[in-house]
Design an enzyme around this catalytic site. Structure first.
Site, mmCIF file in Angstrom:
data_model
loop_
_atom_site.group_PDB
_atom_site.id
_atom_site.type_symbol
_atom_site.label_atom_id
_atom_site.label_comp_id
_atom_site.label_asym_id
_atom_site.label_seq_id
_atom_site.Cartn_x
_atom_site.Cartn_y
_atom_site.Cartn_z
ATOM 1 N N ASP A 126 0.846 -1.195 0.000
ATOM 2 C CA ASP A 126 0.000 0.000 0.000
ATOM 3 C C ASP A 126 0.881 1.244 0.000
ATOM 4 O O ASP A 126 1.830 1.342 0.779
ATOM 5 C CB ASP A 126 -0.916 0.008 1.229
ATOM 6 C CG ASP A 126 -2.062 0.990 1.072
ATOM 7 O OD1 ASP A 126 -2.515 1.212 -0.065
ATOM 8 O OD2 ASP A 126 -2.532 1.529 2.096
ATOM 9 N N HIS A 133 -4.183 14.159 0.670
ATOM 10 C CA HIS A 133 -4.327 13.359 1.886
ATOM 11 C C HIS A 133 -3.093 13.476 2.771
ATOM 12 O O HIS A 133 -3.198 13.717 3.978
ATOM 13 C CB HIS A 133 -4.569 11.898 1.520
ATOM 14 C CG HIS A 133 -4.536 10.963 2.687
ATOM 15 N ND1 HIS A 133 -5.484 10.971 3.686
ATOM 16 C CD2 HIS A 133 -3.639 9.982 3.035
ATOM 17 C CE1 HIS A 133 -5.198 10.046 4.580
ATOM 18 N NE2 HIS A 133 -4.076 9.428 4.214
ATOM 19 N N GLU A 198 -10.559 3.823 4.332
ATOM 20 C CA GLU A 198 -9.701 4.596 3.441
ATOM 21 C C GLU A 198 -10.134 4.352 2.005
ATOM 22 O O GLU A 198 -10.158 3.197 1.542
ATOM 23 C CB GLU A 198 -8.223 4.219 3.631
ATOM 24 C CG GLU A 198 -7.657 4.700 4.959
ATOM 25 C CD GLU A 198 -6.156 4.533 5.083
ATOM 26 O OE1 GLU A 198 -5.559 5.172 5.968
ATOM 27 O OE2 GLU A 198 -5.579 3.763 4.279
ATOM 28 N N GLU A 200 -9.516 4.102 -1.634
ATOM 29 C CA GLU A 200 -8.326 3.862 -2.441
ATOM 30 C C GLU A 200 -8.679 3.189 -3.762
ATOM 31 O O GLU A 200 -9.758 2.611 -3.931
ATOM 32 C CB GLU A 200 -7.321 2.963 -1.693
ATOM 33 C CG GLU A 200 -6.864 3.505 -0.348
ATOM 34 C CD GLU A 200 -5.629 2.789 0.185
ATOM 35 O OE1 GLU A 200 -4.881 2.200 -0.631
ATOM 36 O OE2 GLU A 200 -5.406 2.825 1.404
ATOM 37 N N ASP A 232 -8.823 0.223 2.540
ATOM 38 C CA ASP A 232 -7.793 -0.264 3.458
ATOM 39 C C ASP A 232 -8.172 0.198 4.865
ATOM 40 O O ASP A 232 -7.715 1.236 5.341
ATOM 41 C CB ASP A 232 -6.424 0.266 3.053
ATOM 42 C CG ASP A 232 -5.295 -0.403 3.808
ATOM 43 O OD1 ASP A 232 -5.450 -1.580 4.169
ATOM 44 O OD2 ASP A 232 -4.270 0.244 4.047
ATOM 45 N N ARG A 236 -7.095 3.795 13.847
ATOM 46 C CA ARG A 236 -6.240 4.980 14.020
ATOM 47 C C ARG A 236 -5.565 5.041 15.389
ATOM 48 O O ARG A 236 -4.415 5.485 15.498
ATOM 49 C CB ARG A 236 -7.080 6.246 13.812
ATOM 50 C CG ARG A 236 -7.709 6.368 12.434
ATOM 51 C CD ARG A 236 -6.669 6.472 11.347
ATOM 52 N NE ARG A 236 -7.301 6.723 10.034
ATOM 53 C CZ ARG A 236 -6.656 6.668 8.885
ATOM 54 N NH1 ARG A 236 -5.370 6.386 8.862
ATOM 55 N NH2 ARG A 236 -7.288 6.901 7.752
ATOM 56 N N GLN A 239 -2.782 2.553 15.395
ATOM 57 C CA GLN A 239 -1.726 3.043 14.514
ATOM 58 C C GLN A 239 -0.899 4.146 15.170
ATOM 59 O O GLN A 239 0.329 4.177 15.044
ATOM 60 C CB GLN A 239 -2.354 3.561 13.215
ATOM 61 C CG GLN A 239 -1.346 4.024 12.169
ATOM 62 C CD GLN A 239 -2.020 4.406 10.855
ATOM 63 O OE1 GLN A 239 -3.225 4.260 10.689
ATOM 64 N NE2 GLN A 239 -1.240 4.896 9.916
ATOM 65 N N LYS A 252 -3.528 -2.100 10.379
ATOM 66 C CA LYS A 252 -3.939 -2.356 9.000
ATOM 67 C C LYS A 252 -4.125 -3.833 8.680
ATOM 68 O O LYS A 252 -4.762 -4.162 7.674
ATOM 69 C CB LYS A 252 -2.872 -1.798 8.041
ATOM 70 C CG LYS A 252 -2.609 -0.305 8.181
ATOM 71 C CD LYS A 252 -3.636 0.498 7.434
ATOM 72 C CE LYS A 252 -3.214 1.946 7.318
ATOM 73 N NZ LYS A 252 -4.155 2.722 6.482
ATOM 74 N N THR A 256 -8.543 -5.747 4.485
ATOM 75 C CA THR A 256 -8.546 -4.814 3.356
ATOM 76 C C THR A 256 -9.574 -5.332 2.359
ATOM 77 O O THR A 256 -9.486 -6.493 1.928
ATOM 78 C CB THR A 256 -7.160 -4.744 2.686
ATOM 79 O OG1 THR A 256 -6.193 -4.310 3.641
ATOM 80 C CG2 THR A 256 -7.163 -3.805 1.501
ATOM 81 N N GLU A 363 -9.840 12.563 8.139
ATOM 82 C CA GLU A 363 -9.881 13.884 7.518
ATOM 83 C C GLU A 363 -11.268 14.512 7.620
ATOM 84 O O GLU A 363 -11.395 15.712 7.912
ATOM 85 C CB GLU A 363 -9.485 13.777 6.045
ATOM 86 C CG GLU A 363 -8.021 13.446 5.804
ATOM 87 C CD GLU A 363 -7.745 13.214 4.336
ATOM 88 O OE1 GLU A 363 -7.386 14.181 3.638
ATOM 89 O OE2 GLU A 363 -7.896 12.064 3.873
#
Length: 418
Positions: A126, A133, A198, A200, A232, A236, A239, A252, A256, A363
């Site tokens: 990834d 972003h 996410e 993607e 994905d 948070r 992470q 992660k 996915t 975001e």
């Protein structure tokens, strides 16, 4: 035009012809198919009709249970197969159109099919290729003046993900547990509280390269089979605690999601747009003058538990990627890393320049400081249990869409803590 009927909003017109793997209640065998309208053409049934100079020698690949062998054949074979498919499905071609027995064997209703992963994914990588972003996330955590790390404009930043937990659209995923670090307290083990999606894109690779032999930037397109929409999922809070110094890990690796239909690069070619302006100019191994960005409209719907339908929370576009797929692949292999047919390479979250085009809850809620309105008094900062996230994408043609279908997934409650 095709003798298969569909409307202008269908994602799978004759201009698309994406590949996937499916089964049915009547036949549990995984088979390779092509989407057309609301049907699937079972290629294992019609493989002998692929009688061109290349595919006549290897049409047995359409009897396999994944697309890996077909991916490995390379661009000339893919192009020849597309010509055959287009002819077989065209309104003026009688081979399938007028053979009622063969048609009944070869076509399956999509609603009666179960979709599966289209390839054996040997490796999954990834990237972090959207400047919008990366700038937004960097601003949140390091301030506007230090938003992008010094390396970001010089190379496609990426990390190696977990191929075993890539799942097909519609697969539910449990909220992950992991270590978190509360403010001014020791680390604790707990269920993720800041669950995120996410938005993607990702591409599947075709022919690989030998170990020790990089893929040159001017040949990279010959190794890219096609694209899917990808989510994905990200934990948070897990992470935040784990990512220094080696990047994401448990945040992660729990799942996915990808859409089931691979839209080929031949189908996407008419929607090529200019590459993002890159400053500074990339090093020679990453520099290409040919345009390899694509005008793919992307959207995210969020459907909370009890909601009758999802609310659109983001509209973005694949053209906002700073680093192209060719650059991602050339960088990945510059060390001599051997890419293999069916590897999956993700773009990273794709955000655009305005608040309606942000590609994740981090975001959209700006690190949890604002609510995202889902209507009827329902709001979110991050995902709750039983929230369903539905990603989709399409290219707009003249009276038709070349689409990817949906990439959906629901977050289930976490396992009890050990």
């Amino acid at each position: 035009m095709s003798y298969i009927v569909y409307d202008k909003d269908c994602h799978f017109p004759i201009q698309n012809l994406p590949y996937g793997v499916f089964s049915t209640a009547e036949n549990a065998q995984h088979r390779i198919g092509v989407a057309i309208g609301n049907k699937i053409l079972d290629l294992s049934v019609v493989k002998d009709l692929f009688n061109g100079p290349i595919m006549s020698e290897c049409n047995h690949v359409f009897s396999e249970t994944t697309l890996n062998s077909f991916m490995a054949l390379g661009k000339p074979a893919w192009q020849e197969a597309r010509v055959t498919l287009t002819k077989l499905l065209s309104a003026d071609e009688p081979t399938l159109r007028d053979n009622s027995t063969l048609r009944s064997q070869a076509f399956v209703d999509q609603e009666k099919a179960t979709m599966h992963l289209p390839a054996r994914i040997g490796d999954y990588t990834d990237f972090y290729s959207s400047r919008y972003h990366a700038t937004n996330v960097g601003t949140m955590f390091r301030g506007k003046d230090n938003a992008l790390q010094p390396n970001w404009r010089h190379l496609p930043v990426g990390y190696h993900g977990r191929a075993s937990s890539v799942v097909i659209s519609g697969t539910p995923l449990k909220r992950p547990c992991g270590q978190q670090k509360p403010e001014d307290k020791p680390p604790v083990l707990g269920a993720c509280k800041l669950m995120d999606f996410e938005l993607e894109m990702a591409f599947f690779t075709g022919p690989g390269n030998k170990l020790g032999e990089p893929i040159a930037i001017d040949k990279a397109q010959d190794h890219i089979f096609g694209c899917v929409v990808m989510n994905d999922w990200s934990a948070r809070d897990i992470q935040k605690w784990e990512y220094v110094p080696l990047g994401p890990f448990l945040a992660k690796n729990f799942g996915t999601s990808i859409s089931p239909w691979i839209v080929t690069m031949e189908a996407l070619a008419p929607y090529t747009v200019a590459n993002e302006t890159q400053d500074p100019k990339p090093l020679p191994y990453l520099y290409h003058e040919d345009d390899y960005n694509f005008d793919i409209n992307l959207s995210v719907k969020l459907k909370g538990d009890g909601m009758s339908e999802g609310k659109v929370v983001s509209n973005s576009n694949a053209k906002y990627l700073y680093w192209s797929m060719k650059q991602q692949l050339a960088h990945h292999s510059v060390t001599g890393c051997n890419i293999q047919p069916g590897d999956l390479l993700g773009s990273g979250t794709i955000s655009g320049p305005d608040p309606t085009s942000l590609g994740c809850m981090l975001e959209l809620s700006w690190k949890g400081t604002r609510e995202v309105d889902l209507g009827n008094g329902v709001t979110r900062k991050f995902l709750k249990d039983n929230d369903e996230v539905i990603l989709s994408g399409y290219c707009q043609g003249d009276g038709f869409k070349v689409g990817f279908g949906e990439c959906s997934g629901k977050i289930l409650p976490a396992n009890p803590l050990p």
